[in-house]
Scaffold this motif. Sequence first.
Motif, mmCIF file in Angstrom:
data_model
loop_
_atom_site.group_PDB
_atom_site.id
_atom_site.type_symbol
_atom_site.label_atom_id
_atom_site.label_comp_id
_atom_site.label_asym_id
_atom_site.label_seq_id
_atom_site.Cartn_x
_atom_site.Cartn_y
_atom_site.Cartn_z
ATOM 1 N N HIS A 230 0.840 -1.204 0.000
ATOM 2 C CA HIS A 230 0.000 0.000 0.000
ATOM 3 C C HIS A 230 0.869 1.246 0.000
ATOM 4 O O HIS A 230 2.081 1.179 0.158
ATOM 5 C CB HIS A 230 -0.917 0.011 1.229
ATOM 6 C CG HIS A 230 -0.186 0.141 2.537
ATOM 7 N ND1 HIS A 230 0.420 -0.929 3.176
ATOM 8 C CD2 HIS A 230 0.053 1.216 3.328
ATOM 9 C CE1 HIS A 230 0.982 -0.516 4.288
ATOM 10 N NE2 HIS A 230 0.789 0.790 4.414
ATOM 11 N N ASP A 232 0.690 5.110 2.033
ATOM 12 C CA ASP A 232 -0.042 5.776 3.112
ATOM 13 C C ASP A 232 -0.759 7.001 2.543
ATOM 14 O O ASP A 232 -0.350 7.559 1.532
ATOM 15 C CB ASP A 232 0.906 6.159 4.253
ATOM 16 C CG ASP A 232 1.467 4.918 4.962
ATOM 17 O OD1 ASP A 232 0.971 3.811 4.709
ATOM 18 O OD2 ASP A 232 2.405 5.078 5.772
ATOM 19 N N ASN A 269 8.278 8.021 5.390
ATOM 20 C CA ASN A 269 7.548 7.483 4.263
ATOM 21 C C ASN A 269 6.697 8.624 3.687
ATOM 22 O O ASN A 269 6.030 9.332 4.413
ATOM 23 C CB ASN A 269 6.735 6.364 4.904
ATOM 24 C CG ASN A 269 5.666 5.764 4.079
ATOM 25 O OD1 ASN A 269 5.378 6.235 2.990
ATOM 26 N ND2 ASN A 269 5.063 4.737 4.610
ATOM 27 N N HIS A 287 4.852 0.130 0.010
ATOM 28 C CA HIS A 287 5.474 -0.722 1.027
ATOM 29 C C HIS A 287 4.475 -1.761 1.528
ATOM 30 O O HIS A 287 3.280 -1.661 1.251
ATOM 31 C CB HIS A 287 6.003 0.135 2.185
ATOM 32 C CG HIS A 287 4.956 0.966 2.872
ATOM 33 N ND1 HIS A 287 4.401 2.100 2.311
ATOM 34 C CD2 HIS A 287 4.338 0.822 4.075
ATOM 35 C CE1 HIS A 287 3.513 2.623 3.138
ATOM 36 N NE2 HIS A 287 3.442 1.867 4.228
HETATM 37 FE FE LIG Z 1 1.970 2.038 5.659
#
Ligand SMILES: [Fe+2]
Length: 401
Positions: A230, A232, A269, A287
């Motif tokens: 996925h 974020d 991220n 990730h």
């Molecule tokens: Fe994540």
Amino acid sequence: MPSSPLFNPPSPDAAGKPTVPAWVPPPITKQTDGFATLKSIDLSKMDSDDPKVVAELVEEVKVAIRDDGFIFLENYGISYEQLNRQFSLAQYLYNNISEEDKERLLFDPETGRWSGYKHPYGFKKKRGVPDGIEQFNWYNREWQDINRIPSCLHPFMDEIEAFCNYLTKSVNRRLLTLFSRVLELPDDYLWDNVQSHGSPTGEGYFRHALFRPVEKTTQEQSKGLRMHGHTDFGLTTLLFSVPISCLQIWGRDEQWYYVPYKPGALVINIGETLEIVSGGHFKATRHRVFRPPADQLHEERLSLVLFNSSLGNLRMTPAKDSPLIQREGCIEEQGVFKEFQAIMRQGVPVPTNQQWREVQIAEATDPTDTERNRIGADQILIDGKLMQNRQYFGVKVLLPV
Ligand SMILES: [Fe+2]
Ligand SMILES: O=C(O)CCC(=O)C(=O)O
């Protein structure tokens, strides 16, 4: 730049606080292949008096977010001891949370939020196949009401709240300054216009997660996957580098690589909001969470994560004022930005940030879901590669499995 204050949390030894056993980091893996090499950014360089050092730092960040999407962050103001205290508190939670609190504070993902306690039986409120993952998620409503916090953590809320405030308002804010500079926008552009505010985690959330080893049947159903591939939703996600290697990043060679362990470092991220605001110059990091190398299969993995969210009522578009975007245009290579552009061209409004994140949480599926995780259902083969293929609000989301 003026120098940024270091994290200075309330004392763990204040009167009335129970003793919390220290978290002992588990042994690291001996496996060396299959690991990514990520760049590391020294955030303290932002405070340098020498403008050349700061300009070089911005350039380093620019390259790192273009090349990898994940970056290590060091010297961000929280010491290794202060960090281990937060891991000790997370361990204390899972050793002391009562069955009554687990029931009373049980999450309800259909609301579009993970808020509260996640049982180790999948990502739906109703218990499914055991996935061995427990979580506690602090959203705005948890910060506002102590009764929404497991009672064993009440004595430590001062420390947990200070930690989240520092991560959001110092570490994340400094990162957003760097990212604004990469876009050649004013320092506070992303902080003032895109970041949500109003709680220690804005409209985002903080998580204590515990991944326990899984049974053979779970492992077979999920093929070793603990969380689907996925990206974020938000601006930045601050993950703490942990000794048990489960987090993997999708490389440009289209292979999964473990993120190496760097004690005390943060793994940053890039979320979808930043991908869109930057017109695709920043890539939302793809990730997943996977079983660790064989020598760590029987270890428990604690993971602390802070998810910084954008303002819920915004519909994201590229920052047209950015001289970088004006000069170089947008980059439609991958991911949600490309899909958002496609539906905008058809004259369809993109979902708001809140709609976008809530639908994905409400409709999340489990890696053990053998009905949905097959070709013809949620999966598709593209050029021989197995991809997860979902659609929300008419936006296609294609992710590597
Ligand atoms: Fe994540
Ligand atoms: O626990 C981790 O390392 C990552 C979890 C994650 O990617 C997520 O919850 O979005």
